[in-house]
Enzyme design. Structure first.
Site, PDB file in Angstrom:
ATOM      1  N   LYS A  82     -70.473  -9.650  -6.959  1.00 47.48           N
ATOM      2  CA  LYS A  82     -69.455 -10.545  -7.514  1.00 47.48           C
ATOM      3  C   LYS A  82     -68.470  -9.704  -8.313  1.00 47.48           C
ATOM      4  O   LYS A  82     -68.854  -8.988  -9.240  1.00 47.48           O
ATOM      5  CB  LYS A  82     -70.095 -11.613  -8.402  1.00 47.48           C
ATOM      6  N   THR A 119     -74.483 -13.728  -4.812  1.00 43.63           N
ATOM      7  CA  THR A 119     -73.474 -13.186  -5.734  1.00 43.63           C
ATOM      8  C   THR A 119     -73.293 -14.102  -6.935  1.00 43.63           C
ATOM      9  O   THR A 119     -72.953 -13.645  -8.023  1.00 43.63           O
ATOM     10  CB  THR A 119     -72.128 -12.986  -5.021  1.00 43.63           C
ATOM     11  N   ARG A 136     -36.181  18.247 -22.668  1.00 48.55           N
ATOM     12  CA  ARG A 136     -36.236  16.977 -21.954  1.00 48.55           C
ATOM     13  C   ARG A 136     -37.286  16.059 -22.564  1.00 48.55           C
ATOM     14  O   ARG A 136     -38.149  16.492 -23.343  1.00 48.55           O
ATOM     15  CB  ARG A 136     -36.566  17.197 -20.480  1.00 48.55           C
ATOM     16  N   GLN A 160     -48.036  19.563 -15.343  1.00 53.28           N
ATOM     17  CA  GLN A 160     -49.320  20.136 -14.942  1.00 53.28           C
ATOM     18  C   GLN A 160     -49.959  20.912 -16.097  1.00 53.28           C
ATOM     19  O   GLN A 160     -51.166  20.830 -16.340  1.00 53.28           O
ATOM     20  CB  GLN A 160     -49.141  21.067 -13.739  1.00 53.28           C
ATOM     21  N   HIS A 192     -39.682   9.625 -15.360  1.00 53.24           N
ATOM     22  CA  HIS A 192     -38.452  10.396 -15.530  1.00 53.24           C
ATOM     23  C   HIS A 192     -37.458   9.694 -16.446  1.00 53.24           C
ATOM     24  O   HIS A 192     -37.235   8.480 -16.361  1.00 53.24           O
ATOM     25  CB  HIS A 192     -37.790  10.633 -14.163  1.00 53.24           C
TER      26      HIS A 192
END
Length: 307
Positions: free
Chosen positions: A12, A57, A183, A231, A259
């Site tokens: 379930k 279930t 940035r 990264q 961005h």
């Protein structure tokens, strides 16, 4: 027979359970979304429709709510462990259980004036507002002998308004992106981490403390890393967690690069000195990686959407 049955499970999904603990006038809340998946000797129900080995279930749903009362909800991980152990040990045909949990956090409504006409001092103890931050996740697997606990979070939105650059990348005839030396770096963190705890002979981690400290190290690493790439930031986040939380062997991140592009204000006679940005929601870069304790085998599935 031209076909055979492969891997299968049933259960379930998305049982929404809210548990209120009343400590006098002070109330505490746990809000979970629990999905149960069971597997084992289920060939007959697929081949012939025999339900002799099938726990309904609906019963698994009822168990979730009954356990919320009987065992309480100390943490998402502990609740998942209680459920998985019950299903595997109480039903002989069931050989393995997977419990997936999302937890939705609430915090108490606070007022600067305890005598507020809308929220008085007595109401504070049982008035809550949903936190607009991350969703906590947990997955517990149990096969009767070994445990695998993978905790995590998703939709933790973070942003650094400076101390981020991106330059020196490969350029070809289709490259139009300008190099950036200051940035915005923003992302919605999805992370999953696997614990080294695998059997009942080992001391069990303190799930609530571990989650809080893992989240703290994650955020501190994001804030303190001078980033030359998303990264690099990802690896610093994972490394800090592995180095500071001995109970965790592996952590996997999925980080969309949200961005933010500088808006060209020159047509209006205005200079944009890194002040006004267009926040683009798509398309977006997607950075994914796993950080492991040295010597650990990676076991978190590559597909992050499966949690």
């Amino acid at each position: 027979m031209p076909t055979i049955l492969g891997q299968n499970q049933y259960g379930k999904a998305e049982n929404r359970v809210v548990r209120i603990v009343r400590d006098g006038d002070t109330h505490h809340i746990k809000d979970l979304n629990v999905s149960v998946a069971l597997s084992g000797d289920m060939d007959d129900v697929h081949y012939s429709g025999s339900n002799a080995n099938v726990l309904p279930t609906d019963t698994t749903k009822n168990t979730v709510f009954a356990f919320a009362k009987e065992h309480g909800i100390e943490s998402a991980e502990q609740f998942g462990i209680h459920l998985a152990r019950h299903f595997v040990t109480s039903q002989e045909p069931i050989k393995a259980a997977r419990i997936r949990i999302e937890e939705y956090a609430w915090e108490r409504i606070a007022t600067s004036d305890g005598n507020s006409k809308f929220i008085g001092a007595d109401e504070i103890k049982h008035s809550f507002v949903r936190k607009g931050q991350e969703t906590r996740t947990a997955q517990v697997r149990y096969d009767g002998e070994k445990w695998e606990v993978v905790s995590g979070l998703k939709d933790l939105t973070v942003l650094n308004s400076t101390h981020s650059e991106f330059w020196g990348y490969v350029k070809d005839e289709y490259t139009t992106l300008k190099e950036a030396y200051d940035r915005i770096l923003a992302t919605d963190v999805s992370a999953r981490w696997r614990y080294g705890w695998t059997d009942d002979e080992q001391p069990m981690p303190h799930w609530e403390k571990s989650y809080a400290q893992t989240r703290r190290h994650m955020l501190e690493a994001f804030a303190e890393t001078y980033s030359l790439s998303l990264q690099q930031t990802l690896y610093q986040m994972g490394s800090r967690i592995i180095e500071n939380r001995s109970e965790i062997d592996e952590i996997r991140f999925s980080l969309p690069n949200n961005h933010h592009f500088l808006v060209d204000l020159e047509p209006f006679g205005l200079k944009n000195d890194n002040e006004v940005y267009f926040a683009a929601d798509r398309p977006y870069g997607l950075i994914e990686a796993t950080v492991l304790r040295d010597g650990a085998d990676p076991r978190i599935p590559v597909d992050m959407t499966n949690l």
